[in-house]
Design a protein around this motif. Structure first.
Motif, PDB file in Angstrom:
ATOM      1  N   PHE A  91      38.049  37.173  51.031  1.00 24.52           N
ATOM      2  CA  PHE A  91      38.732  36.658  49.848  1.00 24.52           C
ATOM      3  C   PHE A  91      37.974  37.076  48.604  1.00 24.52           C
ATOM      4  CE2 PHE A  91      40.517  33.863  53.014  1.00 24.52           C
ATOM      5  CZ  PHE A  91      41.799  33.667  52.556  1.00 24.52           C
ATOM      6  N   SER A  92      38.714  37.276  47.503  1.00 23.88           N
ATOM      7  CA  SER A  92      38.085  37.683  46.257  1.00 23.88           C
ATOM      8  C   SER A  92      37.258  36.564  45.644  1.00 23.88           C
ATOM      9  CB  SER A  92      39.150  38.148  45.259  1.00 23.88           C
ATOM     10  OG  SER A  92      40.033  37.084  44.982  1.00 23.88           O
ATOM     11  N   HIS A 104      45.516  28.974  41.001  1.00 21.64           N
ATOM     12  CA  HIS A 104      44.541  30.038  41.116  1.00 21.64           C
ATOM     13  C   HIS A 104      45.098  31.096  42.075  1.00 21.64           C
ATOM     14  CE1 HIS A 104      40.666  32.055  41.218  1.00 21.64           C
ATOM     15  NE2 HIS A 104      40.806  32.147  42.522  1.00 21.64           N
ATOM     16  N   GLN A 105      45.067  32.355  41.672  1.00 19.77           N
ATOM     17  CA  GLN A 105      45.553  33.437  42.515  1.00 19.77           C
ATOM     18  C   GLN A 105      44.414  33.982  43.371  1.00 19.77           C
ATOM     19  OE1 GLN A 105      48.768  34.873  42.848  1.00 19.77           O
ATOM     20  NE2 GLN A 105      47.708  35.775  44.592  1.00 19.77           N
ATOM     21  N   TYR A 106      44.603  33.966  44.683  1.00 24.04           N
ATOM     22  CA  TYR A 106      43.635  34.555  45.598  1.00 24.04           C
ATOM     23  C   TYR A 106      44.075  35.960  45.967  1.00 24.04           C
ATOM     24  CZ  TYR A 106      41.284  30.107  46.387  1.00 24.04           C
ATOM     25  OH  TYR A 106      40.574  28.958  46.224  1.00 24.04           O
ATOM     26  N   THR A 107      43.101  36.813  46.245  1.00 27.47           N
ATOM     27  CA  THR A 107      43.358  38.160  46.733  1.00 27.47           C
ATOM     28  C   THR A 107      42.626  38.322  48.048  1.00 27.47           C
ATOM     29  OG1 THR A 107      43.511  39.002  44.477  1.00 27.47           O
ATOM     30  CG2 THR A 107      43.179  40.618  46.227  1.00 27.47           C
ATOM     31  N   ALA A 108      43.356  38.707  49.086  1.00 19.61           N
ATOM     32  CA  ALA A 108      42.713  38.911  50.388  1.00 19.61           C
ATOM     33  C   ALA A 108      42.683  40.371  50.704  1.00 19.61           C
ATOM     34  CB  ALA A 108      43.483  38.161  51.467  1.00 19.61           C
TER      35      ALA A 108
END
Length: 108
Positions: A91-92, A104-108
């Motif tokens: 995860f970012s 909150h936007q997560y980036t995987a």
């Protein structure tokens, strides 16, 4: 054309943008107006369809050349489809505190 000499695991997709560079040093995004082609469509295809222009889809392991053409001008790059297998996901921003009511936007 970017990205240059890309490796892509079999079965996945890669978006290719096309940028035109003009004699006055200006640039223009040409992704949706060029004609896209793949030298070996058994390795990867690339879309000319509306809304998915420049999207390559890996079909089998091996190399192919992706080309964008507008009139007499063309640019190309190599796409290497590999047999890589997903090993892990990160995860970012792992441990993030988010105030109540916010996102909150997560980036995987």
């Amino acid at each position: 054309m970017t990205p240059a000499n890309t490796s892509l695991p079999n079965g996945l997709t890669q978006q290719f943008p096309a940028t035109g560079i003009y004699t006055d040093a200006t640039t223009q995004d040409l992704t949706t107006v060029v004609s896209w082609s793949s030298w070996d469509t058994g390795v990867a295809t690339i879309s000319n369809g509306s809304g998915s222009e420049g999207l390559a889809s890996a079909a089998s392991v091996g190399p192919t050349t992706i080309t964008a053409t507008s009139g007499a001008v063309s640019g190309s790059t190599t796409l290497n489809v590999t047999d890589a297998v997903l090993q892990s996901i990160t995860f970012s921003a792992a441990d993030t505190d988010v105030p109540l009511g916010l996102t909150h936007q997560y980036t995987a």
